[in-house]
Motif scaffolding. Structure first.
Motif, PDB file in Angstrom:
ATOM      1  N   CYS A   8       1.025  -1.129  -0.100  1.00 36.05           N
ATOM      2  CA  CYS A   8      -0.031   0.003  -0.008  1.00 36.05           C
ATOM      3  C   CYS A   8       0.666   1.282   0.140  1.00 36.05           C
ATOM      4  CB  CYS A   8      -0.759  -0.072   1.054  1.00 36.05           C
ATOM      5  SG  CYS A   8      -2.219  -1.013   0.875  1.00 36.05           S
ATOM      6  N   HIS A   9       1.974   1.105   0.463  1.00 33.85           N
ATOM      7  CA  HIS A   9       2.975   2.373   0.351  1.00 33.85           C
ATOM      8  C   HIS A   9       4.221   2.339  -0.898  1.00 33.85           C
ATOM      9  CE1 HIS A   9       1.470   2.367   4.413  1.00 33.85           C
ATOM     10  NE2 HIS A   9       1.426   3.482   4.651  1.00 33.85           N
ATOM     11  N   GLU A  10       3.671   1.581  -1.778  1.00 34.40           N
ATOM     12  CA  GLU A  10       4.560   1.347  -2.858  1.00 34.40           C
ATOM     13  C   GLU A  10       4.839   2.619  -3.787  1.00 34.40           C
ATOM     14  OE1 GLU A  10       5.632  -1.199  -6.874  1.00 34.40           O
ATOM     15  OE2 GLU A  10       3.533  -1.527  -5.900  1.00 34.40           O
ATOM     16  N   VAL A  11       6.098   2.958  -4.006  1.00 32.59           N
ATOM     17  CA  VAL A  11       6.337   3.990  -4.895  1.00 32.59           C
ATOM     18  C   VAL A  11       6.381   3.656  -6.270  1.00 32.59           C
ATOM     19  CG1 VAL A  11       8.410   5.656  -5.545  1.00 32.59           C
ATOM     20  CG2 VAL A  11       7.887   5.115  -3.216  1.00 32.59           C
ATOM     21  N   VAL A  12       5.651   4.351  -7.067  1.00 29.34           N
ATOM     22  CA  VAL A  12       5.464   4.192  -8.281  1.00 29.34           C
ATOM     23  C   VAL A  12       6.695   4.496  -9.158  1.00 29.34           C
ATOM     24  CG1 VAL A  12       4.204   4.591 -10.567  1.00 29.34           C
ATOM     25  CG2 VAL A  12       2.897   4.399  -8.379  1.00 29.34           C
ATOM     26  N   THR A  13       7.503   3.648  -9.801  1.00 28.07           N
ATOM     27  CA  THR A  13       8.767   4.090 -10.507  1.00 28.07           C
ATOM     28  C   THR A  13       8.536   4.132 -11.831  1.00 28.07           C
ATOM     29  OG1 THR A  13       9.256   1.555 -10.551  1.00 28.07           O
ATOM     30  CG2 THR A  13      10.023   2.872  -8.593  1.00 28.07           C
ATOM     31  N   GLU A  35      16.600   0.070 -13.002  1.00 25.15           N
ATOM     32  CA  GLU A  35      16.800  -0.277 -11.835  1.00 25.15           C
ATOM     33  C   GLU A  35      15.615  -1.213 -11.619  1.00 25.15           C
ATOM     34  OE1 GLU A  35      19.456   0.208  -9.851  1.00 25.15           O
ATOM     35  OE2 GLU A  35      20.155   1.455 -11.269  1.00 25.15           O
ATOM     36  N   GLU A  36      16.120  -2.448 -11.408  1.00 26.24           N
ATOM     37  CA  GLU A  36      15.047  -3.626 -10.899  1.00 26.24           C
ATOM     38  C   GLU A  36      14.799  -3.440  -9.309  1.00 26.24           C
ATOM     39  OE1 GLU A  36      15.833  -7.292 -12.775  1.00 26.24           O
ATOM     40  OE2 GLU A  36      15.190  -6.785 -14.587  1.00 26.24           O
ATOM     41  N   GLU A  37      14.030  -2.570  -8.684  1.00 26.66           N
ATOM     42  CA  GLU A  37      13.783  -2.574  -7.269  1.00 26.66           C
ATOM     43  C   GLU A  37      12.492  -2.430  -7.036  1.00 26.66           C
ATOM     44  OE1 GLU A  37      15.819   0.319  -5.268  1.00 26.66           O
ATOM     45  OE2 GLU A  37      15.747   1.754  -6.837  1.00 26.66           O
ATOM     46  N   MET A  38      11.900  -2.837  -5.786  1.00 25.27           N
ATOM     47  CA  MET A  38      10.370  -2.529  -5.402  1.00 25.27           C
ATOM     48  C   MET A  38      10.833  -1.498  -4.172  1.00 25.27           C
ATOM     49  SD  MET A  38       8.127  -3.030  -2.908  1.00 25.27           S
ATOM     50  CE  MET A  38       6.276  -3.063  -2.997  1.00 25.27           C
ATOM     51  N   VAL A  39      10.227  -0.230  -4.232  1.00 24.61           N
ATOM     52  CA  VAL A  39      10.431   0.700  -3.253  1.00 24.61           C
ATOM     53  C   VAL A  39       9.067   0.950  -2.655  1.00 24.61           C
ATOM     54  CG1 VAL A  39      11.478   2.905  -2.727  1.00 24.61           C
ATOM     55  CG2 VAL A  39      12.330   1.697  -4.523  1.00 24.61           C
ATOM     56  N   SER A  40       8.983   1.167  -1.405  1.00 22.04           N
ATOM     57  CA  SER A  40       8.071   1.620  -0.466  1.00 22.04           C
ATOM     58  C   SER A  40       8.371   2.708   0.356  1.00 22.04           C
ATOM     59  CB  SER A  40       7.269   0.368   0.273  1.00 22.04           C
ATOM     60  OG  SER A  40       6.654  -0.540  -0.579  1.00 22.04           O
ATOM     61  N   SER A  81      13.757  -0.589   0.137  1.00 21.25           N
ATOM     62  CA  SER A  81      14.282  -0.794  -1.044  1.00 21.25           C
ATOM     63  C   SER A  81      14.463  -2.282  -1.176  1.00 21.25           C
ATOM     64  CB  SER A  81      15.460  -0.213  -1.657  1.00 21.25           C
ATOM     65  OG  SER A  81      15.719  -0.750  -3.044  1.00 21.25           O
ATOM     66  N   PHE A  82      13.889  -3.032  -2.083  1.00 23.41           N
ATOM     67  CA  PHE A  82      14.095  -4.592  -2.276  1.00 23.41           C
ATOM     68  C   PHE A  82      14.702  -4.749  -3.798  1.00 23.41           C
ATOM     69  CE2 PHE A  82      12.841  -8.974  -3.330  1.00 23.41           C
ATOM     70  CZ  PHE A  82      13.451  -9.630  -2.252  1.00 23.41           C
ATOM     71  N   GLU A  83      15.822  -5.203  -3.938  1.00 19.61           N
ATOM     72  CA  GLU A  83      16.429  -5.447  -5.324  1.00 19.61           C
ATOM     73  C   GLU A  83      17.090  -6.709  -5.203  1.00 19.61           C
ATOM     74  OE1 GLU A  83      19.214  -2.428  -6.222  1.00 19.61           O
ATOM     75  OE2 GLU A  83      19.236  -1.726  -4.332  1.00 19.61           O
ATOM     76  N   LYS A  84      17.696  -6.986  -6.482  1.00 15.64           N
ATOM     77  CA  LYS A  84      18.328  -8.270  -6.688  1.00 15.64           C
ATOM     78  C   LYS A  84      19.177  -8.576  -5.784  1.00 15.64           C
ATOM     79  CE  LYS A  84      18.766  -8.722 -11.019  1.00 15.64           C
ATOM     80  NZ  LYS A  84      19.303  -8.660 -12.398  1.00 15.64           N
ATOM     81  N   LYS A  85      20.174  -7.830  -5.176  1.00 18.46           N
ATOM     82  CA  LYS A  85      21.002  -8.245  -4.189  1.00 18.46           C
ATOM     83  C   LYS A  85      20.664  -8.716  -2.946  1.00 18.46           C
ATOM     84  CE  LYS A  85      22.038  -3.424  -2.368  1.00 18.46           C
ATOM     85  NZ  LYS A  85      22.901  -2.491  -2.337  1.00 18.46           N
ATOM     86  N   GLU A  86      19.158  -7.826  -2.331  1.00 19.06           N
ATOM     87  CA  GLU A  86      18.856  -8.750  -1.227  1.00 19.06           C
ATOM     88  C   GLU A  86      18.179 -10.218  -1.617  1.00 19.06           C
ATOM     89  OE1 GLU A  86      19.137  -4.403  -0.504  1.00 19.06           O
ATOM     90  OE2 GLU A  86      18.308  -5.492  -2.355  1.00 19.06           O
ATOM     91  N   LEU A 123       6.013  -7.797  -8.197  1.00 18.70           N
ATOM     92  CA  LEU A 123       6.235  -6.516  -7.391  1.00 18.70           C
ATOM     93  C   LEU A 123       6.087  -5.023  -8.174  1.00 18.70           C
ATOM     94  CD1 LEU A 123       9.570  -7.778  -5.471  1.00 18.70           C
ATOM     95  CD2 LEU A 123       7.188  -7.557  -4.604  1.00 18.70           C
ATOM     96  N   PHE A 124       6.551  -5.294  -9.230  1.00 15.03           N
ATOM     97  CA  PHE A 124       6.455  -4.034 -10.019  1.00 15.03           C
ATOM     98  C   PHE A 124       5.055  -3.717 -10.651  1.00 15.03           C
ATOM     99  CE2 PHE A 124       6.675  -1.713 -14.131  1.00 15.03           C
ATOM    100  CZ  PHE A 124       7.350  -0.622 -13.795  1.00 15.03           C
ATOM    101  N   THR A 125       3.919  -4.555 -10.786  1.00 18.16           N
ATOM    102  CA  THR A 125       2.742  -4.254 -11.073  1.00 18.16           C
ATOM    103  C   THR A 125       1.644  -4.531  -9.914  1.00 18.16           C
ATOM    104  OG1 THR A 125       2.481  -6.965 -11.607  1.00 18.16           O
ATOM    105  CG2 THR A 125       3.118  -5.577 -13.438  1.00 18.16           C
TER     106      THR A 125
END
Length: 280
Positions: free
Chosen positions: A72-77, A83-88, A96-101, A211-213
């Motif tokens: 519900c707090h996701e940032v629309v990128t 950059e492949e990351e999910m940001v809230s 931030s959650f991305e490939k390295k995590e 995550l992106f959608t």
């Protein structure tokens, strides 16, 4: 978490109650141990594969409230961003959650895709004789073979079916009527080759797509184009992909008891304390 950046994209401002269904089932490994009870060679073979540690993944609770709150707090990128990351954004911070995590949590192999070397896929015809070679195998075929005819297969093919089941259900969240990726049959024909394949990249791509959608999915949920009459009070939505990794990432610094000397993070959590709503 990191401090909020100076320029923040549009946010999903509204927090609302909803129920999530996750199609991934990480605790399938326990079913494999039952199936391998009288076939110790199968268990040994499975543990020696790149997915061997997933036989011991701990039980997880089905409380997905934390996931929904973060979504519900996701940032629309920017969809064109590399950059492949999910940001809230939560409480003035960006999570931030991305490939390295994802890599740190799972230890899955990444790298460039390469074609399978096998041309004659005997495994497919042995394990799924009910499906003609010119017809795609659906995941419900995999479930039926696992439940009803696994004991009729050789040790090698039984392990291959379990690896396919784990990859498609636990990690990709494949639904029963969806098609199994045909290339997996060729990869699994050679387990040494399969162990070197960048499965992490496959699983990450499927997870990141979800995550992106998810923002658009929630937006359509609360702002439907054609509102239905007698709309149920509880809104629900389904997500595919290995969301358990993202959930583990969220709770790793907040809840749970981590087993020492256990690698990787996603396998190391022995207990998760469920999040509860606070209506105060």
């Amino acid at each position: 978490m990191r401090n909020k950046s100076a320029t923040t994209p549009e946010l999903h401002d509204m927090v609302f109650d909803a129920s999530i269904t996750l199609s991934c089932k990480p605790k399938i490994g326990g079913q494999f141990l039952v199936a391998f009870k009288d076939r110790p060679k199968c268990e040994t073979m499975f543990r020696n594969t790149c997915f061997g540690r997933w036989l011991d993944i701990p039980n997880v609770n089905r409380d997905h409230l934390l996931l929904h709150y973060v979504f519900c707090h996701e940032v629309v990128t920017d969809p064109l961003s590399q950059e492949e990351e999910m940001v809230s954004e939560i409480g003035g911070y960006e999570l931030s959650f991305e490939k390295k995590e994802f890599c740190l949590s799972t230890g899955f192999r990444f790298g460039d895709y390469f074609p399978a070397s096998a041309s004659d896929v005997a495994f497919r015809s042995h394990a799924f004789p009910m499906v003609p070679t010119n017809v795609s195998v659906k995941f419900n075929h995999v479930m039926k073979v696992f439940k009803h005819s696994l004991n009729e297969l050789s040790d090698e093919d039984a392990v291959r079916v379990c690896l396919l089941y784990l990859l498609e259900k636990s990690f990709n969240g494949r639904l029963a009527k969806q098609l199994v990726t045909e290339e997996y049959f060729a990869l699994l024909s050679n387990l040494d080759e399969f162990n070197k394949y960048p499965c992490g990249r496959i699983i990450w791509d499927q997870l990141y797509k979800q995550l992106f959608t998810v923002f658009n999915k929630l937006d359509k949920l609360i702002h439907p184009v054609k509102p239905k009459e007698n709309q149920p009070q509880e809104l629900t939505y389904t997500l595919q992909g290995f969301l358990y990794v993202f959930k583990t990432f969220l709770v790793s610094s907040l809840f749970g008891t981590r087993q020492q000397n256990v690698i990787h993070r996603v396998v190391a959590w022995s207990k998760l304390r469920p999040l509860q709503k606070n209506h105060g």
